[in-house]
Scaffold this motif. Structure first.
Motif, PDB file in Angstrom:
ATOM      1  N   HIS A 144       0.850  -1.179   0.000  1.00  7.95           N
ATOM      2  CA  HIS A 144       0.000   0.000   0.000  1.00  7.95           C
ATOM      3  C   HIS A 144       0.888   1.233   0.000  1.00  7.95           C
ATOM      4  N   HIS A 145       0.659   2.108  -0.974  1.00  2.00           N
ATOM      5  CA  HIS A 145       1.495   3.307  -1.053  1.00  2.00           C
ATOM      6  C   HIS A 145       1.298   4.144   0.204  1.00  2.00           C
ATOM      7  N   PRO A 146       2.394   4.589   0.831  1.00  3.27           N
ATOM      8  CA  PRO A 146       2.263   5.291   2.112  1.00  3.27           C
ATOM      9  C   PRO A 146       1.560   6.633   2.040  1.00  3.27           C
ATOM     10  N   ARG A 147       1.452   7.236   0.858  1.00  2.00           N
ATOM     11  CA  ARG A 147       0.818   8.548   0.786  1.00  2.00           C
ATOM     12  C   ARG A 147      -0.701   8.456   0.755  1.00  2.00           C
ATOM     13  N   ASP A 148      -1.256   7.539  -0.032  1.00  2.00           N
ATOM     14  CA  ASP A 148      -2.718   7.507  -0.170  1.00  2.00           C
ATOM     15  C   ASP A 148      -3.328   6.122   0.038  1.00  2.00           C
ATOM     16  N   GLY A 149      -2.506   5.120   0.344  1.00  2.00           N
ATOM     17  CA  GLY A 149      -3.035   3.798   0.655  1.00  2.00           C
ATOM     18  C   GLY A 149      -3.382   2.929  -0.539  1.00  2.00           C
ATOM     19  N   ARG A 150      -3.203   3.447  -1.760  1.00  2.00           N
ATOM     20  CA  ARG A 150      -3.549   2.620  -2.917  1.00  2.00           C
ATOM     21  C   ARG A 150      -2.579   1.439  -3.031  1.00  2.00           C
ATOM     22  N   TRP A 151      -3.104   0.316  -3.516  1.00  2.00           N
ATOM     23  CA  TRP A 151      -2.271  -0.873  -3.679  1.00  2.00           C
ATOM     24  C   TRP A 151      -1.450  -0.754  -4.962  1.00  2.00           C
ATOM     25  N   VAL A 152      -0.146  -0.939  -4.854  1.00  2.00           N
ATOM     26  CA  VAL A 152       0.731  -0.915  -6.027  1.00  2.00           C
ATOM     27  C   VAL A 152       1.492  -2.235  -6.065  1.00  2.00           C
ATOM     28  N   GLU A 153       1.746  -2.725  -7.253  1.00  2.00           N
ATOM     29  CA  GLU A 153       2.384  -4.031  -7.395  1.00  2.00           C
ATOM     30  C   GLU A 153       3.372  -3.999  -8.552  1.00  2.00           C
ATOM     31  N   PHE A 154       4.513  -4.642  -8.353  1.00  2.00           N
ATOM     32  CA  PHE A 154       5.574  -4.651  -9.349  1.00  2.00           C
ATOM     33  C   PHE A 154       6.026  -6.089  -9.584  1.00  2.00           C
ATOM     34  N   ARG A 155       6.358  -6.395 -10.839  1.00  2.00           N
ATOM     35  CA  ARG A 155       6.843  -7.723 -11.208  1.00  2.00           C
ATOM     36  C   ARG A 155       8.069  -7.571 -12.106  1.00  2.00           C
ATOM     37  N   THR A 156       8.965  -8.509 -11.993  1.00  2.00           N
ATOM     38  CA  THR A 156      10.147  -8.533 -12.850  1.00  2.00           C
ATOM     39  C   THR A 156      10.447  -9.975 -13.228  1.00  2.00           C
ATOM     40  N   PRO A 157      10.809 -10.230 -14.482  1.00  2.00           N
ATOM     41  CA  PRO A 157      11.082 -11.611 -14.905  1.00  2.00           C
ATOM     42  C   PRO A 157      12.406 -12.122 -14.357  1.00  2.00           C
ATOM     43  N   LEU A 158      12.629 -13.413 -14.531  1.00  2.00           N
ATOM     44  CA  LEU A 158      13.912 -13.993 -14.155  1.00  2.00           C
ATOM     45  C   LEU A 158      15.037 -13.296 -14.903  1.00  2.00           C
ATOM     46  N   PRO A 159      16.123 -12.958 -14.241  1.00  2.00           N
ATOM     47  CA  PRO A 159      17.262 -12.363 -14.939  1.00  2.00           C
ATOM     48  C   PRO A 159      17.891 -13.352 -15.912  1.00  2.00           C
ATOM     49  N   SER A 160      18.569 -12.828 -16.898  1.00  2.00           N
ATOM     50  CA  SER A 160      19.104 -13.652 -17.983  1.00  2.00           C
ATOM     51  C   SER A 160      20.111 -14.687 -17.497  1.00  2.00           C
ATOM     52  N   ASP A 161      20.868 -14.379 -16.434  1.00  2.00           N
ATOM     53  CA  ASP A 161      21.867 -15.351 -15.990  1.00  2.00           C
ATOM     54  C   ASP A 161      21.223 -16.595 -15.376  1.00  2.00           C
ATOM     55  N   ILE A 162      20.072 -16.437 -14.710  1.00  2.00           N
ATOM     56  CA  ILE A 162      19.362 -17.609 -14.193  1.00  2.00           C
ATOM     57  C   ILE A 162      18.746 -18.399 -15.345  1.00  2.00           C
ATOM     58  N   VAL A 163      18.213 -17.709 -16.348  1.00  2.00           N
ATOM     59  CA  VAL A 163      17.661 -18.394 -17.519  1.00  2.00           C
ATOM     60  C   VAL A 163      18.748 -19.217 -18.217  1.00  2.00           C
ATOM     61  N   GLU A 164      19.942 -18.653 -18.320  1.00  2.00           N
ATOM     62  CA  GLU A 164      21.049 -19.387 -18.948  1.00  2.00           C
ATOM     63  C   GLU A 164      21.425 -20.634 -18.153  1.00  2.00           C
ATOM     64  N   ILE A 165      21.365 -20.545 -16.830  1.00  2.00           N
ATOM     65  CA  ILE A 165      21.663 -21.710 -15.991  1.00  2.00           C
ATOM     66  C   ILE A 165      20.599 -22.786 -16.189  1.00  2.00           C
ATOM     67  N   MET A 166      19.337 -22.387 -16.294  1.00  2.00           N
ATOM     68  CA  MET A 166      18.262 -23.345 -16.570  1.00  2.00           C
ATOM     69  C   MET A 166      18.490 -24.058 -17.893  1.00  2.00           C
ATOM     70  N   GLU A 167      18.874 -23.294 -18.912  1.00  2.00           N
ATOM     71  CA  GLU A 167      19.119 -23.882 -20.229  1.00  2.00           C
ATOM     72  C   GLU A 167      20.315 -24.822 -20.199  1.00  2.00           C
ATOM     73  N   LEU A 168      21.341 -24.468 -19.413  1.00  2.00           N
ATOM     74  CA  LEU A 168      22.512 -25.323 -19.287  1.00  2.00           C
ATOM     75  C   LEU A 168      22.143 -26.645 -18.624  1.00  2.00           C
ATOM     76  N   PHE A 169      21.343 -26.583 -17.554  1.00  2.00           N
ATOM     77  CA  PHE A 169      20.925 -27.794 -16.871  1.00  2.00           C
ATOM     78  C   PHE A 169      20.059 -28.679 -17.769  1.00  2.00           C
ATOM     79  N   THR A 170      19.225 -28.023 -18.590  1.00  2.00           N
ATOM     80  CA  THR A 170      18.336 -28.775 -19.488  1.00  2.00           C
ATOM     81  C   THR A 170      19.112 -29.528 -20.547  1.00  2.00           C
ATOM     82  N   SER A 171      20.198 -28.926 -21.009  1.00  2.00           N
ATOM     83  CA  SER A 171      20.977 -29.537 -22.091  1.00  2.00           C
ATOM     84  C   SER A 171      21.889 -30.678 -21.623  1.00  2.00           C
ATOM     85  N   GLU A 172      22.066 -30.781 -20.328  1.00  2.00           N
ATOM     86  CA  GLU A 172      22.975 -31.816 -19.815  1.00  2.00           C
ATOM     87  C   GLU A 172      22.345 -33.208 -19.881  1.00  2.00           C
TER      88      GLU A 172
END
Length: 340
Positions: A312-340
Motif C-alpha cells: 500500500h502506497h504510504p501517501r494515499d493507501g492505494r495498492w501498487v504491485e511490481f513484477r520482474t522476470p527472471l534475470p538472464s543469468d538464471i535463464v542461462e543456468i536453466m538452459e545449461l541444466f536442461t541440455s545436460e
C-alpha cells in the motif's frame, strides 16, 4: 481491525505529518578545507544540534557526530556546544568533521535499475552480488552508497563560492535482500514514508514472492514449509532449522519441472534470516548455486530472485504491485541444466 482500516490509520498519520512538515530548506552552507559552516534557517528552529548536523553531513553517523561535538569540534555562535542543544534561527554552526571515513551514506555513483520513483519512494531491481548496506569489512560499493548518490546528486548549486544545500536525503531501507539474491526492493525517500512502510512490513501487509531454481524435481505442486529457524554458534552456517528456533513459514508452488531441476515460486510468510534458502534445503531441494545449504556446483550465482513486490502506497493507501522476470543469468543456468 480490517487490513484496509489498518492501512488507512497508518497512512492517515503519514498525511498529517506531511501537511505540517516545513517546505523551506536550510539557507546556506559554506564548505571550507577543514571546517563546515552552517546558518540555521526557520525550519530548524528548536532542532537538536546533532540531528541538524546528521541531516547535512552524509559521511558521518549521528553517533560519530555526537562524539565529535563532545570533543569540542563544534561551535554555535562561537561558543562550545553540546549534542542536545536546541538551535535558533540565525545561529551559525561551525563544525570540524575530521578524517573522512566512508559509510552507508557516502554517495557513490553506480547504475541503478529503477522501475518506479515518486516523491516518497522508489522501487528498484537489486543485482546479485551487491550488498544492500556496508558491513564491518565492506564500506563501499553497496546499494546504500549508490542510493545516497542518486537521491542527493541534485543537492546544492554553487553561487559566489557558497553552496545552497538542503538536508541530506538518506535512503530508507525498509527491507533487505541477501547479497547473492537479486530482485525488487522498495526504498523510502523520507522519514514519513519509511515509518509507514516499515509498519506495513511488520504487520505483513506486503506481498513478496520469489522465483528460485532448486535441485531435483519437487513432487508436490504446492506445499507449506513450517520449520523453526535458529542460530547455532557452533555450526557453519550458523542459521538453520532447529528446535527452539523462531517460527518460520514458507509457501511453495511449482512453476516448472525439467530434468534435474524445478522452478518454484516462494512466498515467505515470516522473515527469518536466510529463510528461503534454509527451507528449500530442509525439504531436500536446495537452491541452485547455494554453497551454504546445498551442494557445491559450478553455477555463477545463487538462483534466487525477488520477482514480485506489492504494498500500500504510504501517501494515499492505494495498492501498487511490481513484477520482474527472471534475470538472464538464471535463464542461462536453466538452459545449461536442461541440455545436460
Amino acid at each position: 481491525m480490517s487490513e484496509r482500516s489498518s492501512v488507512e490509520q497508518i497512512n492517515g498519520a503519514f498525511m498529517r505529518e506531511a501537511a505540517s512538515a516545513p517546505a523551506v530548506v536550510e539557507k546556506k552552507v559554506e564548505r571550507q578545507t577543514e571546517r563546515l559552516r552552517f546558518e540555521v534557517g526557520p525550519e530548524s528552529e528548536r532542532q537538536r544540534l546533532d540531528e541538524f548536523l546528521a541531516a547535512r553531513i552524509g559521511w558521518l553517523s549521528r553517533l560519530r557526530i555526537a562524539k565529535l561535538i563532545a570533543a569540542g569540534a563544534c561551535l554555535v555562535n562561537g561558543e562550545a556546544a553540546n549534542s542536545g542543544q536546541r538551535l535558533r534561527r540565525g545561529d551559525v554552526v561551525l563544525f570540524e568533521p575530521g578524517e573522512w571515513i566512508p559509510n552507508a551514506a557516502t554517495p557513490e555513483p553506480a547504475p541503478l535499475e529503477i522501475v518506479h520513483e515518486d516523491e516518497d519512494l522508489l522501487v528498484l531491481i537489486k543485482p546479485a552480488g551487491m550488498l544492500v548496506h556496508p558491513t564491518r569489512n565492506v564500506k563501499t560499493g553497496t546499494l546504500a552508497n549508490a542510493l545516497a548518490f542518486h537521491l542527493n546528486q541534485r543537492r546544492g548549486t554553487a553561487t559566489d563560492g557558497e553552496t545552497s544545500e538542503p538536508a541530506l536525503v538518506r535512503p530508507g531501507l525498509v527491507h533487505r535482500l541477501d547479497r547473492a539474491t537479486s530482485g525488487l526492493m522498495v526504498v523510502a525517500k523520507n522519514q514519513r514514508a519509511l515509518s509507514a512502510l516499515a509498519t506495513h512490513f511488520q504487520r505483513r501487509l506486503v506481498k513478496k514472492r520469489y522465483l528460485a531454481l532448486v535441485h531435483g524435481q519437487v513432487d508436490r505442486d504446492e506445499m507449506v514449509i513450517c520449520a523453526p529457524i535458529g542460530r547455532d554458534e557452533e555450526a557453519r552456517p550458523k542459521w538453520r532449522v532447529m528446535q527452539g528456533g523462531k517460527e518460520a513459514e514458507t509457501r511453495l508452488r511449482v512453476v516448472r519441472k525439467e530434468g534435474s531441476w524445478t522452478l518454484v515460486e516462494l512466498e515467505p510468510v515470516t522473515g527469518r534470516t536466510n529463510q528461503l534458502r534454509i527451507h528449500c534445503a530442509h525439504i531436500g531441494h536446495p537452491i541452485v548455486g547455494d554453497d551454504w545449504y546445498g551442494p557445491a556446483d559450478q553455477t555463477s550465482r545463487l538462483c534466487l530472485h525477488a520477482a514480485e513486490l506489492g504494498f500500500h502506497h504510504p501517501r494515499d493507501g492505494r495498492w501498487v504491485e511490481f513484477r520482474t522476470p527472471l534475470p538472464s543469468d538464471i535463464v542461462e543456468i536453466m538452459e545449461l541444466f536442461t541440455s545436460e
